[in-house]
Enzyme design. Structure first.
Site, short mmCIF file in Angstrom:
data_model
loop_
_atom_site.label_atom_id
_atom_site.label_comp_id
_atom_site.label_asym_id
_atom_site.label_seq_id
_atom_site.Cartn_x
_atom_site.Cartn_y
_atom_site.Cartn_z
N HIS A 1 0.83 -1.21 0.00
CA HIS A 1 0.00 0.00 0.00
C HIS A 1 0.86 1.26 0.00
O HIS A 1 0.46 2.30 0.49
CB HIS A 1 -0.94 0.03 1.21
CG HIS A 1 -1.68 -1.25 1.45
ND1 HIS A 1 -2.94 -1.50 0.93
CD2 HIS A 1 -1.32 -2.38 2.10
CE1 HIS A 1 -3.32 -2.71 1.29
NE2 HIS A 1 -2.35 -3.28 1.99
N SER B 1 14.83 22.08 -14.70
CA SER B 1 13.63 22.86 -14.98
C SER B 1 14.05 24.21 -15.54
O SER B 1 15.07 24.76 -15.14
CB SER B 1 12.83 23.06 -13.69
OG SER B 1 11.98 24.17 -13.82
N LYS C 1 15.64 22.03 -9.40
CA LYS C 1 15.04 20.76 -9.78
C LYS C 1 15.88 19.91 -10.71
O LYS C 1 16.62 20.40 -11.55
CB LYS C 1 13.67 21.01 -10.44
CG LYS C 1 12.67 21.54 -9.42
CD LYS C 1 11.26 21.36 -9.88
CE LYS C 1 10.87 19.90 -9.87
NZ LYS C 1 9.48 19.74 -10.33
N GLU D 1 10.00 8.89 -16.28
CA GLU D 1 8.60 9.29 -16.52
C GLU D 1 8.16 8.89 -17.92
O GLU D 1 7.02 8.46 -18.14
CB GLU D 1 8.44 10.81 -16.36
CG GLU D 1 8.66 11.28 -14.93
CD GLU D 1 8.69 12.80 -14.86
OE1 GLU D 1 7.63 13.41 -14.71
OE2 GLU D 1 9.78 13.39 -14.99
#
Ligand code: ARG
Length: 468
Positions: free
Chosen positions: A157, A278, A284, A291
């Protein structure tokens, strides 16, 4: 009124519209090598069977080889008016050798021709993917050996559940990829029958030898039913199903890398090679490759669904709908290949922060099960009762905002008087993983043994390939 944005393109003649919807050369040029291979086998067989003369067969073969060379060197001009790869090759052959080229299509139709071309392409692609997947497994096994003893939280979970080792986690993907390779191998086995010679749908009256062409093209045997031969696309569907499952595995792994790379988890660092900065937030580093592996699974699954839908309403045998089998398959299998490559790169590249992983492995009362097991083993309590006692101790620790191992012996005895100091030995993360020695469990000794077994198996596969 025609739409100015795009209407113009189709506002020409019916001819132009027909060419636009009918032509497949824009994508099936990728079958050129397989098309020529199929034709070479076909014409050799026609000569053997006495259907064409040796001289004609030789001229056709030489011509086909020249076409192949022209395509490879990029001087070949593909024509949309000629519709597809089959007509483009044959028409160029006629330019090169003259009207005798017309004998190549004896006892054959584009229906069995495209079926054999596409089978060859899917087979080549499966072989390539298998080698790539072996490469990814190999990279995972190397990292698993390296981190066989490094602990991290195991989740259910997405909540810390029990400590595992990073090596164990990586080997989970090795198992998944083994099943993926098994699915591709299964698909390949069923695919490996040759439809060439089924002709349009009913076979042919010429004395062809389908065994010979099947053998020449590396198939196990000819397909047994001519109608099925030209109307079957199971081989693409199966390869795409295997691809969809595999892409799903890679997507899950991509998701884990995305999570692990967040500052909140901080389990792994990816180098600049597989991340981007970024444009506005200087702090970042985004795990774009992971992804994209996650995201690209969408089109792989979509392509499978697309072809299932194309096929589901088709009466036997060939219908032009089936020309829609190619773009999705090309894209899906190429996409998967790219994802495997990217994943292999990331597995080799990622730097685990073993200290952070270890710290996290102990968080969230992850050794509570070890405590319950200790109560069963040492005090001979039924597991349900041990579970209950452990629950009380976890609550006590949680109320004091501390770890289980930080409770004192008297605290513990307030809940269960028979507990003694040997309990502390099982509350450490290292002890916990070391004790999980059951077959398939996360004990570092297990993980090391499993990783070595995989290493040996993969090396053996490579050696067998090398000696071919
Ligand atoms: N381009 C066609 C395809 O990909 C080749 C087969 C054409 N057959 C036909 N009967 N028109 O399916």
């Amino acid at each position: 009124m025609s739409n100015k944005m795009w209407g113009g393109r189709f506002a020409t003649s019916p001819d132009a519209i027909m060419t636009e919807i009918n032509a497949s050369i824009g994508f099936d040029h990728r079958l050129a090598a397989q098309d020529i291979r199929g034709s070479l086998a076909h014409v050799a067989m026609l000569a053997e069977a006495g259907v064409v003369t040796r001289e004609t067969a030789d001229a056709i073969s030489r011509g086909l080889n020249q076409v192949q060379a022209e395509i490879e060197s990029g001087v070949f001009t593909f024509s949309r008016a000629l519709e597809d790869i089959h007509m483009n090759v044959e028409s160029r052959l006629a330019e090169i050798i003259g009207p005798e080229a017309g004998r190549l299509h004896t006892a054959r139709s584009r229906n069995d021709q495209v079926a054999v071309d596409f089978r060859l392409w899917v087979r080549d692609t499966i072989d390539h993917l298998d080698a790539q997947l072996r490469g990814l497994q190999s990279a995972l096994v190397d990292r698993a050996l390296e981190h066989a003893g490094d602990t991290m939280p195991g989740f259910t979970h997405l909540q810390s559940a029990q400590p595992v080792t990073f090596g164990h986690h990586l080997l989970a993907y090795v198992e998944m990829l083994a099943r993926d390779r098994g699915r591709f191998a299964d698909a390949r086995r069923r695919l490996n029958e040759c439809p060439l010679g089924a002709a349009a749908l009913a076979g042919t009256s010429f004395p062809i030898d389908r065994e010979q062409t099947a053998r020449a093209l590396g198939f196990d045997r000819p397909t047994a039913n001519s109608l099925d031969s030209v109307s079957d696309r199971d081989f693409v569907l199966e390869a795409m199903s295997a691809a969809a499952v595999c892409a799903t595995h890679l997507s899950r792994f991509g998701e884990e890398i995305v999570l692990w790379a967040t500052p909140q988890f901080g389990f792994v660092n990816l180098s600049d090679a597989f991340t981007t900065g970024s444009s506005i937030m200087p702090q970042k580093r985004n795990p774009d490759a992971a992804e994209l592996v996650r995201g690209k699974s969408g089109r792989v699954i979509g392509a499978l669904t697309g072809l299932l839908v194309v096929m589901k309403g088709l009466p036997l045998a060939y219908s032009k709908d089936m020309q829609e089998d190619k773009e999705g398959a090309f894209d899906a299998l190429h996409t998967l290949s790219l994802c495997v490559e990217a994943m292999t790169g990331m597995v080799k590249d990622l730097k685990p922060d073993t200290k952070r992983m270890k710290a996290a492995a102990g968080a969230g009362y992850s050794t509570a099960t070890d405590l319950a097991d200790w109560l069963v083993r040492t005090l001979n309590l039924p597991f349900r009762q041990a579970h209950h006692i452990t629950g009380s101790l976890v609550r006590m620790a949680s109320e004091r905002k501390t770890g289980l191992e930080k409770l004192s012996l008297s605290d513990m005895r307030a809940v269960e008087p028979k507990i003694d100091e040997t309990v502390f030995a099982v509350l450490g993360v290292e002890k916990s993983v070391k004790s999980r020695k059951s077959y398939g469990g996360t004990a570092p000794s297990n993980v090391r043994a499993q990783a070595r077994r995989w290493r040996a198996r993969l090396d053996k596969e490579l050696k067998a390939l090398g000696s071919h």
